[in-house]
Scaffold this motif. Structure first.
Motif, mmCIF file in Angstrom:
data_model
loop_
_atom_site.group_PDB
_atom_site.id
_atom_site.type_symbol
_atom_site.label_atom_id
_atom_site.label_comp_id
_atom_site.label_asym_id
_atom_site.label_seq_id
_atom_site.Cartn_x
_atom_site.Cartn_y
_atom_site.Cartn_z
ATOM 1 N N THR A 144 1.052 -1.196 0.280
ATOM 2 C CA THR A 144 0.473 -0.097 0.150
ATOM 3 C C THR A 144 0.423 1.566 -0.292
ATOM 4 O OG1 THR A 144 -2.280 -1.178 0.809
ATOM 5 C CG2 THR A 144 -1.754 1.370 1.078
ATOM 6 N N MET A 145 2.557 1.038 1.094
ATOM 7 C CA MET A 145 2.625 2.720 0.697
ATOM 8 C C MET A 145 3.047 2.358 -0.511
ATOM 9 S SD MET A 145 6.349 3.761 1.160
ATOM 10 C CE MET A 145 7.068 0.942 1.400
ATOM 11 N N LEU A 146 3.764 1.464 -1.340
ATOM 12 C CA LEU A 146 5.000 1.960 -2.616
ATOM 13 C C LEU A 146 3.652 2.009 -3.403
ATOM 14 C CD1 LEU A 146 6.674 -1.251 -2.475
ATOM 15 C CD2 LEU A 146 7.616 0.670 -1.646
ATOM 16 N N ALA A 147 2.299 1.724 -3.666
ATOM 17 C CA ALA A 147 1.122 2.054 -4.362
ATOM 18 C C ALA A 147 0.339 2.704 -4.208
ATOM 19 C CB ALA A 147 0.620 0.598 -4.999
ATOM 20 N N SER A 148 0.190 3.421 -3.240
ATOM 21 C CA SER A 148 -0.902 4.739 -3.228
ATOM 22 C C SER A 148 -0.613 5.977 -3.310
ATOM 23 C CB SER A 148 -1.630 4.549 -1.263
ATOM 24 O OG SER A 148 -0.264 5.080 -0.339
ATOM 25 N N ARG A 149 0.006 6.441 -3.762
ATOM 26 C CA ARG A 149 0.369 7.881 -3.521
ATOM 27 C C ARG A 149 0.675 8.604 -4.687
ATOM 28 N NH1 ARG A 149 -0.392 9.887 0.995
ATOM 29 N NH2 ARG A 149 1.186 9.227 2.691
ATOM 30 N N VAL A 150 -0.189 7.041 -5.819
ATOM 31 C CA VAL A 150 0.098 7.536 -8.158
ATOM 32 C C VAL A 150 -1.076 8.344 -8.039
ATOM 33 C CG1 VAL A 150 0.305 6.392 -9.193
ATOM 34 C CG2 VAL A 150 1.000 5.548 -7.232
#
Length: 788
Positions: A44-50
């Motif tokens: 989630t951390m790697l993908a949530s701020r796209v």
């Protein structure tokens, strides 16, 4: 199919062990759960701020030109999508830097839980596969900076007037007197103060200047009874949304229409919209029982099972004007002079519709039930006649005889397999009034490619009546009259069917495609004036998603690979000496480097079918050389989906990462039937769903085992959702020698119970392919299921 282990047992079956229970790296249920929670946090951390949903806006002053790029994203302290922006440098720098992101909104209420949304909103989120919360979409009117967006069960508006200011703006709730959700909001393209929306199956408009609301259509009576109220306006049928990816049923005219009414002294221009009226009267109603606190409730749905009647669709127009006080006036309704079914007897689905840029015609893409014949039809606005013309049921046909312009079929697609619908249509400027020129995509070569087409329009100056038109149709007049067709792209690769961008000033079309690699989506440019080899504008080694500015001189790319998380760059397009190149304008997001992330490995092999198959292999964490590990095949295996790409998939592959982190080898394979490889590869499943897909998956597992991958062929499980759930059941039935356990999520167990649009595309109607339906049904294989 599995023995339940008590939750207090401290040791469980351990990946990597040779026995059922092992002391090697024992794991409790609690530790397994904690591992999954930690993996979820990481992914989630790697993908949530796209960021996504980009739009450019440029403002020119005597001293400078400002360009602001808006997008949806999550702030560093937030958890939900909101409107953000970056200001781009006035001059494209030689050394681009990371741009400062700012929130556009002063404040905004938190979104309400999904459970509190209306049923219509929940169903729409499901059909769009939406997983984000907060602001999920917005409309921007570039010339005045006005935004409209839905959130928190309401609609909001704000205006970003001055691009030199960095002060946030305060969103205003657009008030309403209607009850229930206002869905699919759209701003009038010629007056940003006028807003249209759908409420309870009908179209409304509101004026943001004075707050007035007007209901334009009246298909619903308010009873809420599906059987009594089968009509709706502006809302596509379930099948069109779910299987043809069209989620709207009304379209604003791109230009006001002239007011020809001699009784009107003001002659205010008409605002106009094309809309679809849907009649579901013949579609079966299903009663679904759902538990509630009070007991059991019943939800009713219209659902067309394979072989049963579909909804019927009709194209109509509604026009209105504004009086001197800004109030809605002169609302008029129009329908077609003759139903489309008169001229196209095999019409089953209206899969696309819209306007030509000059607002003189509307177009419609008409598809037959077997989905083997598509007609692209051009309809003059004057072919729509006022509803009042048909008020007298005994009216003689001679009374409506007159100068009615004719329909024109400007292109046809025919296939022995099926016609895949797409969103590639762009009407080009053309000096000859009796012709139309447009860009189109076709799979006639076996792969989807771009074409520049010029077609003849039917004569619009003759007096005809309904019977005349019908006779002319029977005589073959309503066939495509293509004058010229030029192929712009070619080869054994596909153009993406979702979008293209056309720079008419320079004669260039930009598109997404798989030219350089079937695993990577890239942006390409090609001239439609002097076609040549397409030019790739994005970086190899990644898969890209692109958004363009309205002047087609700038674009944003969000890109990633299996080993690198998302980056987001802004580019400027430079045209120099007949060539096209790009220069980085700014950076919105850099990839996140995380030592805890274990990337999957891409692999490929030549299948016995003669195709190159591609796959992903997730190595078990802590893998030891020479040791075999229990393996989970994560399968989809059906049409319209490509799982194996060189991109970071984030939450979508959370299960894969969680299993690998717990010591399992995880495999993903795109076999025949999946998309992106052309019609021959995709159509291997035609008329025989579920009978060939498992063999491709097994062949891939055997290849990995033979190449020394740590796959334990004695301990293989199969897991999937939807079509993957269907194949999970068939896997343990067809190949129990390979698959020792199956986990099926939302499987289709009998294609006779699935919807028309999907099922009949691949299996034909049941009456014409009884063998395919029988062999492809899980129920035909239940006796083969293991009993332990």
């Amino acid at each position: 199919m599995a023995t339940e282990i008590p939750p207090d047992l401290s040791e469980v079956v351990t990946p990597g062990s040779s026995g059922q229970i092992s002391s090697f790296c024992p794991q409790s249920w609690r530790s397994l759960h904690q591992n999954v929670v930690e993996r979820r946090k990481l992914i989630t951390m790697l993908a949530s701020r796209v960021p996504g949903s980009f739009q450019f806006r440029t403002q020119t002053t005597p001293n400078d030109t400002k360009t602001r790029l808006y997008f949806l994203g999550v702030t560093c302290k937030g958890r939900e999508n909101t409107l953000l922006y970056v200001d781009l440098p006035s001059v494209v720098p030689d050394m681009p830097s990371v741009l400062s992101q700012r929130s556009m909104l002063e404040s905004f209420p938190a979104s309400i839980p999904t459970s509190q949304l209306s049923r219509e909103e929940q169903l729409m989120r499901e059909r769009k596969r939406m997983g984000t919360y907060g602001i999920t979409s917005y409309e921007l009117t570039e010339w005045d900076g006005r935004f409209v967006f839905p959130a928190s069960n309401s609609l909001f508006s704000c205006v970003d007037v001055d691009l030199t200011s960095t002060e946030p703006v305060y969103p205003v709730n657009i008030g309403t007197s209607v009850e229930g959700a206002r869905l699919d909001p759209k701003v009038c393209p010629t007056n940003s103060k006028i807003l249209a929306f759908i409420n309870k199956g009908d179209i409304w408009v509101s004026n943001q200047d004075n707050g007035e609301e007007v209901r334009l259509t009246f298909t619903k009576k308010g009873s809420g009874n599906l059987e009594e109220e089968p009509l709706s306006a502006g809302v596509p049928s379930f099948v069109v949304q779910e299987e043809f990816d069209r989620y709207t049923g009304y379209w604003w005219s791109p230009a006001p229409l002239p007011n020809k009414d001699d009784d009107v002294t003001d002659h205010a221009p008409f605002y106009c919209m094309l809309y679809e009226e849907v009649d579901e009267g013949e579609v079966e109603i299903l009663n679904i029982f759902s538990p509630s606190v009070e007991g059991k409730n019943v939800d009713q749905y219209r659902y067309p099972r394979a072989g049963t009647p579909n909804a019927r669709s009709f194209l109509k127009l509604v026009k209105f004007s504004l009086d001197n006080h800004g109030k809605f006036d002169q609302v008029q309704h129009y329908h077609l002079y003759e139903p489309l079914l008169t001229f196209f007897p095999d019409l089953e689905y209206i899969v696309r519709a819209g306007w030509t840029p000059d607002a003189k015609h509307v177009y419609a893409e008409l598809l037959d039930r077997q989905q083997k014949h598509l007609s692209l039809v051009l309809i003059p606005v004057d072919f729509f006649v006022p509803v009042r013309s048909f008020a007298d049921e005994e009216m003689n046909v001679d009374l409506v005889r007159g100068s009615v312009p004719s329909l024109s079929v400007i292109y046809e697609e025919r296939s022995d397999i099926w016609v895949n619908t797409h969103d590639i249509l762009h009407i080009l400027p053309h000096s000859e009034p009796s012709e139309i020129k447009f860009l189109w995509a076709s799979e006639k070569s076996g792969f989807r490619h771009l074409y520049c087409v010029t077609s003849k329009l039917e004569s619009c100056d003759k007096a005809i009546c309904a019977m005349d038109l019908l006779q002319e149709t029977q005589d073959g007049q309503f066939k495509a009259n293509v004058i010229k067709e030029e192929m712009l792209t070619s080869g054994d690769w596909e153009v993406n069917g979702k979008q293209l961008w056309v720079d008419e000033e320079r004669g260039v079309v930009y598109f997404m495609g798989l030219k350089d690699s079937v695993l990577e989506t890239h942006l390409y440019a090609v001239s439609y004036v002097k076609p040549s080899e397409p030019v790739r504008l994005t970086t190899l080694g990644y898969s890209h998603t692109v958004s363009f500015s309205s002047d087609y001189l700038s674009f944003v790319s969000v890109y990633s690979s299996v080993s690198e998380t998302m980056s987001c760059y802004v580019y400027r397009i430079l045209h120099e000496d007949g060539t096209i190149r790009t220069k980085t304008w700014g950076i919105i997001m850099l990839p996140i480097v995380c030592p805890d992330y274990s990337a999957p490995e891409l692999f490929q092999y030549e299948s016995q079918s003669g195709f190159i198959h591609h796959g992903l292999f997730f190595h078990p964490h802590g893998e030891q050389a020479g040791q075999k590990y229990p393996t989970v095949l994560m399968v989809y295996g059906g049409p319209q989906v490509q799982q194996v790409t060189n991109s970071f998939k984030g939450i979508r592959f959370l299960r894969h990462h969680a299993l690998a982190s717990n010591g399992y080898a995880v495999v993903v394979i795109d076999g025949r039937g999946s998309c992106g490889r052309g019609l021959k590869f995709e159509s291997h499943i035609k008329d025989r769903l579920g009978t060939v897909e498992i063999e491709d998956q097994v062949e891939g597992l055997q290849f990995l085992s033979s190449m020394g991958f740590c796959v334990d062929m004695d301990r293989v499980g199969i897991h999937g959702w939807s079509y993957g759930g269907y194949l999970s059941l068939l896997g343990i039935a067809q190949r129990p020698d390979v698959f020792k356990v199956g986990i099926a999520g939302a499987p289709v167990v009998n294609w006779l119970l699935y919807d028309t649009g999907y099922t009949e595309r691949y299996l034909n109607v049941p009456s014409q392919n009884q063998t395919g339906y029988r062999n492809g049904s899980v129920l035909s294989h239940v006796e083969k299921f293991p009993d332990e």
